[in-house]
Design a protein around this motif. Structure first.
Motif, PDB file in Angstrom:
ATOM      1  N   ALA A  55       0.849  -1.117   0.018  1.00 33.94           N
ATOM      2  CA  ALA A  55       0.075  -0.092  -0.059  1.00 33.94           C
ATOM      3  C   ALA A  55       0.995   1.211  -0.001  1.00 33.94           C
ATOM      4  N   PRO A  56       0.468   2.395  -0.765  1.00 35.17           N
ATOM      5  CA  PRO A  56       1.391   3.747  -0.905  1.00 35.17           C
ATOM      6  C   PRO A  56       1.365   4.369   0.590  1.00 35.17           C
ATOM      7  N   VAL A  57       0.291   3.941   1.406  1.00 35.89           N
ATOM      8  CA  VAL A  57       0.438   4.533   2.750  1.00 35.89           C
ATOM      9  C   VAL A  57       0.055   3.232   3.873  1.00 35.89           C
ATOM     10  N   GLY A  58       0.569   3.364   5.056  1.00 38.76           N
ATOM     11  CA  GLY A  58       0.354   2.388   5.869  1.00 38.76           C
ATOM     12  C   GLY A  58      -0.589   2.686   6.940  1.00 38.76           C
ATOM     13  N   CYS A  59      -0.840   1.961   7.906  1.00 33.03           N
ATOM     14  CA  CYS A  59      -2.077   2.086   8.958  1.00 33.03           C
ATOM     15  C   CYS A  59      -1.718   3.363   9.659  1.00 33.03           C
ATOM     16  N   ASP A  60      -0.421   3.666   9.987  1.00 31.16           N
ATOM     17  CA  ASP A  60      -0.016   4.901  10.866  1.00 31.16           C
ATOM     18  C   ASP A  60      -0.342   6.175  10.046  1.00 31.16           C
ATOM     19  N   ARG A  61      -0.642   6.010   8.813  1.00 28.30           N
ATOM     20  CA  ARG A  61      -0.726   7.459   7.879  1.00 28.30           C
ATOM     21  C   ARG A  61      -2.294   7.662   7.932  1.00 28.30           C
ATOM     22  N   LEU A  62      -3.179   6.824   8.464  1.00 24.41           N
ATOM     23  CA  LEU A  62      -4.704   6.939   8.165  1.00 24.41           C
ATOM     24  C   LEU A  62      -5.535   7.412   9.458  1.00 24.41           C
ATOM     25  N   SER A  63      -6.773   7.730   9.285  1.00 23.78           N
ATOM     26  CA  SER A  63      -7.802   8.231  10.097  1.00 23.78           C
ATOM     27  C   SER A  63      -8.735   7.842   9.702  1.00 23.78           C
ATOM     28  N   VAL A  64      -9.822   7.534  10.789  1.00 26.57           N
ATOM     29  CA  VAL A  64     -11.225   7.214  10.460  1.00 26.57           C
ATOM     30  C   VAL A  64     -11.948   8.528  11.006  1.00 26.57           C
ATOM     31  N   VAL A  65     -12.851   9.000   9.943  1.00 20.44           N
ATOM     32  CA  VAL A  65     -13.798  10.170  10.315  1.00 20.44           C
ATOM     33  C   VAL A  65     -15.033   9.924  10.632  1.00 20.44           C
ATOM     34  N   ARG A  66     -15.475  10.086  11.937  1.00 20.62           N
ATOM     35  CA  ARG A  66     -16.722   9.638  12.186  1.00 20.62           C
ATOM     36  C   ARG A  66     -17.939  10.814  12.223  1.00 20.62           C
ATOM     37  N   PHE A  67     -19.173  10.534  11.566  1.00 18.09           N
ATOM     38  CA  PHE A  67     -19.647  11.916  11.325  1.00 18.09           C
ATOM     39  C   PHE A  67     -21.436  11.348  11.400  1.00 18.09           C
ATOM     40  N   PRO A  68     -22.171  12.409  11.572  1.00 21.56           N
ATOM     41  CA  PRO A  68     -23.472  11.879  11.254  1.00 21.56           C
ATOM     42  C   PRO A  68     -24.151  12.278   9.902  1.00 21.56           C
ATOM     43  N   TYR A  69     -25.120  11.670   9.321  1.00 18.82           N
ATOM     44  CA  TYR A  69     -25.613  11.880   8.041  1.00 18.82           C
ATOM     45  C   TYR A  69     -27.376  11.513   8.067  1.00 18.82           C
ATOM     46  N   VAL A  70     -27.882  11.887   6.926  1.00 17.89           N
ATOM     47  CA  VAL A  70     -29.266  11.738   6.663  1.00 17.89           C
ATOM     48  C   VAL A  70     -29.278  10.844   5.613  1.00 17.89           C
ATOM     49  N   ASP A  71     -30.132   9.774   5.643  1.00 16.07           N
ATOM     50  CA  ASP A  71     -30.299   9.069   4.366  1.00 16.07           C
ATOM     51  C   ASP A  71     -31.490   9.472   3.520  1.00 16.07           C
ATOM     52  N   PHE A  72     -31.817   8.632   2.562  1.00 18.06           N
ATOM     53  CA  PHE A  72     -32.655   9.128   1.666  1.00 18.06           C
ATOM     54  C   PHE A  72     -34.403   9.062   2.008  1.00 18.06           C
ATOM     55  N   SER A  73     -34.579   8.521   3.320  1.00 21.72           N
ATOM     56  CA  SER A  73     -35.759   8.560   3.883  1.00 21.72           C
ATOM     57  C   SER A  73     -35.820   9.754   4.772  1.00 21.72           C
ATOM     58  N   GLY A  74     -34.820  10.432   4.915  1.00 19.05           N
ATOM     59  CA  GLY A  74     -35.027  11.461   5.946  1.00 19.05           C
ATOM     60  C   GLY A  74     -34.476  11.221   7.457  1.00 19.05           C
TER      61      GLY A  74
END
Length: 272
Positions: A55-74
């Motif tokens: 892989a071009p980048v390893g685990c140490d270079r990655l972050s998980v972004v957690r966020f709220p969202y709305v789906d197609f049913s609202g």
């Protein structure tokens, strides 16, 4: 003693207006959170085939972004997740917060290991995703997904379209043909919720200036990415230097994107 009149509490409309005036919209649209990958999370990615030794980048270079969202049913969800290069993760969080504020719908937002690294399965589930250590479709160099610098949104509403040498057009996922015209193209197609055209300028503000909807073959309406040259620069630098370089480029990019009376309609921001 004269009784003091009871203070009336503001109603809900007044309270919402008060919160807005105080700049507390974060109570209505919670800020995304960031998480680095620990050894256990990295192990899961390796086991599922999402990341490997090449892989071009390893685990140490990655972050998980957690966020709220709305789906197609609202319906509102608070479990959206996307994995990107750590150098750009805070701004990707801002990007998805603004999508939420706009009410831009997402069907799903799950990490690609939920699908064992299978991009076709993720697309079939109409999943919005980013990092996946794979080659570009059809083979060749690493995809920009392998750098954590490409995002696919709503594949059903924004399909991948690939004509072959015989002129036969392959649409992925297959059900997405409803979001194309009879020539398997997009220009002039009426806007519908979740289509990428309405947010391509927003993605550009955060460095995702390359949109696959502008490509000739294949056409990839779901796909936003950094330029390959800049992605390679970020991957080659230590994490702090990559972060600094990204922020410098983002500042130049946003100044370039600001409307200027003297600029012609065809002006583009070529920063690499």
């Amino acid at each position: 003693m004269t009784a003091r009149p009871r203070k009336r509490r503001p109603g809900r409309p007044a309270m919402r207006a008060l919160l807005a005036c105080l700049g507390l919209s974060m109570l209505l649209h919670p800020a995304p959170s960031l998480a680095a990958l620990d050894a256990a999370a990295c192990g899961r990615l390796q086991k599922s085939g999402v990341i490997g030794a090449g892989a071009p980048v390893g685990c140490d270079r990655l972050s998980v972004v957690r966020f709220p969202y709305v789906d197609f049913s609202g319906v509102h969800h608070d479990d959206g997740e996307i994995m990107v290069l750590a150098a750009v993760a805070p701004e990707v969080g801002q990007l998805f917060r603004r999508l939420h504020q706009r009410g831009f719908p997402l069907a799903h937002a799950r990490l690609i290991d939920h699908y064992h690294g299978d991009d076709a399965a993720s697309m079939q589930d109409n999943n919005t995703s980013a990092f996946n250590n794979r080659q570009i479709t059809g083979g060749g160099p690493p995809s920009l997904h392998a750098y954590g610098l490409a995002i696919d949104i709503n594949p059903l509403q924004n399909p991948f379209v690939q004509p072959d040498r015989q002129g036969v057009v392959r649409v992925s996922p297959p059900a997405a043909t409803n979001y194309l015209n009879r020539l398997a193209a997009r220009p002039g197609k009426p806007a519908r919720p979740g289509m990428a055209e309405s947010v391509k300028a927003l993605f550009a503000e955060y460095g995702f200036t390359v949109w696959g909807g502008y490509w000739d073959a294949p056409i990839d309406y779901q796909h936003f990415q950094f330029s390959r040259g800049f992605a390679e620069k970020l991957a080659a630098l230590p994490a702090p230097a990559a972060r600094q370089l990204y922020l410098q480029r983002l500042d130049r990019l946003r100044r370039c994107l600001q409307p200027r009376p003297e600029a012609s309609a065809g002006t583009t921001c070529a920063l690499d």
